[in-house]
Write a protein that holds these residues in place. Structure first.
Motif, PDB file in Angstrom:
ATOM      1  N   ILE A 188       0.811  -1.293  -0.083  1.00  0.00           N
ATOM      2  CA  ILE A 188      -0.109   0.087  -0.001  1.00  0.00           C
ATOM      3  C   ILE A 188       0.802   1.232   0.087  1.00  0.00           C
ATOM      4  CG2 ILE A 188      -1.900   1.247   1.225  1.00  0.00           C
ATOM      5  CD1 ILE A 188      -2.697  -1.247   2.548  1.00  0.00           C
ATOM      6  N   PHE A 189       1.955   1.263   0.760  1.00  0.00           N
ATOM      7  CA  PHE A 189       2.786   2.548   1.096  1.00  0.00           C
ATOM      8  C   PHE A 189       4.297   2.388   0.180  1.00  0.00           C
ATOM      9  CE2 PHE A 189       0.072   1.673   5.114  1.00  0.00           C
ATOM     10  CZ  PHE A 189      -0.753   2.568   4.782  1.00  0.00           C
ATOM     11  N   PHE A 190       4.628   1.450  -0.170  1.00  0.00           N
ATOM     12  CA  PHE A 190       5.850   1.207  -1.049  1.00  0.00           C
ATOM     13  C   PHE A 190       5.728  -0.107  -1.803  1.00  0.00           C
ATOM     14  CE2 PHE A 190       6.818  -0.496   3.045  1.00  0.00           C
ATOM     15  CZ  PHE A 190       7.526  -1.660   2.694  1.00  0.00           C
ATOM     16  N   PRO A 191       6.297  -0.361  -2.887  1.00  0.00           N
ATOM     17  CA  PRO A 191       6.211  -1.272  -3.587  1.00  0.00           C
ATOM     18  C   PRO A 191       6.691  -2.469  -2.883  1.00  0.00           C
ATOM     19  CG  PRO A 191       7.240   0.314  -4.883  1.00  0.00           C
ATOM     20  CD  PRO A 191       7.008   0.984  -3.468  1.00  0.00           C
ATOM     21  N   ILE A 192       6.139  -3.444  -2.819  1.00  0.00           N
ATOM     22  CA  ILE A 192       6.643  -4.810  -2.359  1.00  0.00           C
ATOM     23  C   ILE A 192       8.255  -5.141  -2.839  1.00  0.00           C
ATOM     24  CG2 ILE A 192       6.230  -7.309  -2.320  1.00  0.00           C
ATOM     25  CD1 ILE A 192       3.299  -6.704  -2.427  1.00  0.00           C
ATOM     26  N   GLU A 193       8.360  -4.868  -3.919  1.00  0.00           N
ATOM     27  CA  GLU A 193       9.713  -5.337  -4.648  1.00  0.00           C
ATOM     28  C   GLU A 193      10.874  -4.522  -3.880  1.00  0.00           C
ATOM     29  OE1 GLU A 193       7.011  -4.170  -6.257  1.00  0.00           O
ATOM     30  OE2 GLU A 193       6.526  -6.050  -7.124  1.00  0.00           O
ATOM     31  N   GLN A 194      10.558  -3.520  -3.027  1.00  0.00           N
ATOM     32  CA  GLN A 194      11.638  -2.853  -2.051  1.00  0.00           C
ATOM     33  C   GLN A 194      11.948  -3.788  -0.990  1.00  0.00           C
ATOM     34  OE1 GLN A 194      12.454   0.772  -1.931  1.00  0.00           O
ATOM     35  NE2 GLN A 194      11.554   0.719  -4.329  1.00  0.00           N
ATOM     36  N   MET A 195      11.210  -4.935  -0.919  1.00  0.00           N
ATOM     37  CA  MET A 195      11.766  -5.580   0.690  1.00  0.00           C
ATOM     38  C   MET A 195      12.665  -6.814   0.107  1.00  0.00           C
ATOM     39  SD  MET A 195       8.031  -5.705   2.651  1.00  0.00           S
ATOM     40  CE  MET A 195       7.128  -6.612   1.415  1.00  0.00           C
ATOM     41  N   PRO A 196      13.128  -7.285   1.140  1.00  0.00           N
ATOM     42  CA  PRO A 196      14.013  -8.342   0.976  1.00  0.00           C
ATOM     43  C   PRO A 196      13.126  -9.553   0.222  1.00  0.00           C
ATOM     44  CG  PRO A 196      14.412  -7.561   3.227  1.00  0.00           C
ATOM     45  CD  PRO A 196      13.253  -6.876   2.492  1.00  0.00           C
ATOM     46  N   LYS A 197      13.710 -10.524  -0.487  1.00  0.00           N
ATOM     47  CA  LYS A 197      13.130 -11.426  -0.928  1.00  0.00           C
ATOM     48  C   LYS A 197      11.946 -12.412  -0.181  1.00  0.00           C
ATOM     49  CE  LYS A 197      13.988 -12.006  -5.683  1.00  0.00           C
ATOM     50  NZ  LYS A 197      13.033 -10.932  -6.322  1.00  0.00           N
ATOM     51  N   LEU A 198      12.564 -12.721   0.780  1.00  0.00           N
ATOM     52  CA  LEU A 198      11.773 -13.700   1.870  1.00  0.00           C
ATOM     53  C   LEU A 198      10.628 -13.053   2.302  1.00  0.00           C
ATOM     54  CD1 LEU A 198      11.550 -16.479   3.241  1.00  0.00           C
ATOM     55  CD2 LEU A 198      12.894 -15.292   5.346  1.00  0.00           C
TER      56      LEU A 198
END
Lengths: 256, 309
Positions: A188-198
């Protein structure tokens, strides 16, 4: 089957009768939270945030608020609301002496949270459209459908919690460690792709992220058939699995 | 003769290694008021839960109006009404909203719901409370409303699960009167109660259930006449009285002496024997009365101690 559906609709109608008695109090948190988020994060913080995926921050975050609303409204209804009906008010005990069975009661609860998710999500979308956060198009017809299925999936999570908690305070633990992370990390607040893979894998395994993605693609008018079928079928599959678990656990709790 | 409304044949219900019902056999005839009596944990509520299909049996056969409540629960529940032990009224709704909702549940057509609810609220003298919240009702009113709820389906079989527990005498008498009226309308009634007087007053036949088994089934009068015929003298727990009563009972087989936590009980078939004993031994009883179902119940469930125990 028709009779089951009719009886289940009576449960949904019962919940609506109770809900409308205190309509303003009940609807306020569902609508005020997205409203304030639009102002504080979309407008305020958004002014300082560079474009995301080629859009202003307000345009980026607005679609997710539809799924956010469906999640909050359905989770609370099926956790605190259902738990209170089941334990403190004991309303299901007498219902089970009528032609209703556990199946009709639980299907009725699912219908209610699904409809609530659809209506609340649509209300938020109308508000966002009035605010100029998205352009109305035929894609907007997808919003109540997304709200409905996010409502069912997250409502099922509420039912699972209701069947597992030992007292009403334990919902706070569920909210703190499962629902809050869902809200913050579902794209919602930032693209999921910004997070670590797991973290991405975990997020995509839960129903909110696919609802958020579908809302975003609908709002941005970039929905393709392939993305619709992918996110739609995963969301549907997650709803079915979570609903089956929620149904099974709650059915055990409801039987005398 | 029409077939029985309830036929239980060796009904077993186990929870793990605990047998809540260990082979219950009973039949309830149409239009009959049948009492199911037993101490706490005897299996009464388990039997009722089985009767409307809320739980499934471990063994045996159970038919309610010819239907199996385990596989045909919805059909059974369309034709019965249940006054649940707990009121379980929906506190979020008013009196009328509660009843309209339940009228919908039991399949009353929408046009008939309001008249049916009004008629039954009137019948239970609750019309003036139709718009009130459940919280505004007294305990007796809530119980009457539970009766209204159970009658919405115009049941052929009415199950009353401890219907008058905790009520004041006035409400209890009102509910008994309603049960009598329902019996006149040929409604079959299955009653569980802890009040033996209630069972004696309302029931054509009773079954005494203990540890999941039926000990005896008969009319209250037949049960009393067979098990504890005669009259009962009740005495305070006093060593002098106890000694004199024990002495008399040991010499004379017409006297049956038992001890309960509430007092010393002496039974004879003829009241003259009791009166003569009182004169002879200079004893004043707390009470003298005909024997009743409570005496049968305590004797059969082993809740009392005979003088020789």
């Amino acid at each position: 089957m028709t009779e089951t559906l009719l009886l289940s609709l009576h449960i949904a109608r019962r919940n609506w009768v109770v809900y409308r008695k205190d309509f303003l109090a009940n609807i306020s948190p569902s609508l005020s939270d997205p409203l304030f988020m639009v102002f504080s994060l979309g407008v305020g913080l958004g002014a300082m945030v560079p474009p995301l995926e080629g859009r202003s921050y307000l345009e980026f975050m607005a679609p997710g608020l539809v799924s956010f609303t469906a999640l909050v409204t359905s989770f609370f209804e099926c956790s605190y609301g259902f738990y209170i009906r089941m334990t403190f008010e004991n309303v299901f005990l007498a219902m089970l002496t009528t032609p209703l069975g556990v199946r009709e009661i639980l299907i009725g609860e699912f219908i209610w949270v699904g409809l609530k998710g659809a209506v609340m999500g649509t209300c938020v979308a109308i508000f966002l459209a009035l605010f100029g956060a998205f352009q109305v198009s035929w894609f907007a017809l997808l919003i109540p459908v997304v709200g409905f299925f996010v409502g069912i999936g997250c409502g099922a999570m509420g039912l699972i919690a209701s069947a597992c908690v030992r007292n009403i305070n334990q919902f706070q633990t569920v909210y703190a460690w499962i629902i809050s992370p869902l809200l913050f990390f579902s794209g919602i607040f930032f693209p999921i792709e910004q997070m670590p893979k797991l973290a991405q894998v975990i997020t995509w395994c839960l129903p909110l992220s696919h609802g958020v993605r579908l809302s975003q693609l609908a709002f941005w008018q970039t929905l393709t058939w392939s993305s619709f079928f992918f996110h739609g079928s995963v969301l549907l599959g997650q709803c079915l699995i979570l609903s089956a678990i929620g149904y099974r656990l709650c059915a055990k709790r409801l039987r005398p | 003769m029409s077939s029985p409304v309830i036929i239980a044949d060796k009904v077993v219900k186990s929870f793990g290694s605990f047998h809540a019902l260990a082979g219950v056999d009973l039949e309830v005839q149409p239009g009959e008021c049948f009492g199911l009596l037993g101490p706490n944990g005897a299996g009464k509520s388990t039997f009722i839960n089985l009767a409307y299909g809320a739980i499934s049996r471990t063994g045996g056969s159970l038919k309610i109006m010819g239907l199996d409540p385990e596989t045909q629960a919805r059909e059974v529940k369309k034709r019965i009404g249940v006054v649940t032990q707990e009121n379980a009224l929906d506190e979020s709704l008013t009196v009328e909203e509660n009843m309209l909702l339940y009228a919908a549940f039991v399949g009353v057509p929408s046009a008939e719901r309001k008249p049916r609810v009004n008629e039954l609220l009137e019948y239970m003298s609750l019309s003036h409370k139709a718009g009130e919240a459940i919280k505004a009702l007294s305990g007796g009113m809530k119980r009457r409303l539970v009766f209204v709820r159970a009658l919405l389906s115009r049941p052929e079989l009415l199950i009353l699960d401890e219907p008058t527990t905790g009520l004041d005498p006035a409400v209890r008498h009102l509910l008994w009167q309603k049960v009598h009226e329902l019996r006149e309308q040929k409604v079959t009634i299955l009653l569980t109660t802890h009040y033996m007087h209630e069972a004696e007053l309302l029931c054509d036949r009773v079954a005494i259930l203990n540890k999941g088994q039926v000990l005896q089934t008969a009319s209250p009068k037949a049960m009393i006449d067979e098990s504890v015929p005669g009259f009962m003298g009740i005495y305070s727990i006093d060593d002098r009285i106890k000694q004199r009563l024990e002495s008399s009972a040991s010499k004379d087989k017409r006297f049956h002496l038992t001890f309960r936590s509430s007092g010393i009980y002496l039974r004879t078939e003829h009241i003259e024997d009791l009166l003569a004993l009182h004169l002879r031994e200079q004893i004043v009883p707390l009470q003298m009365r005909p024997t009743n179902l409570e005496d049968v119940f305590l004797k059969m469930t082993g809740e009392e101690l005979a003088a020789h125990d």
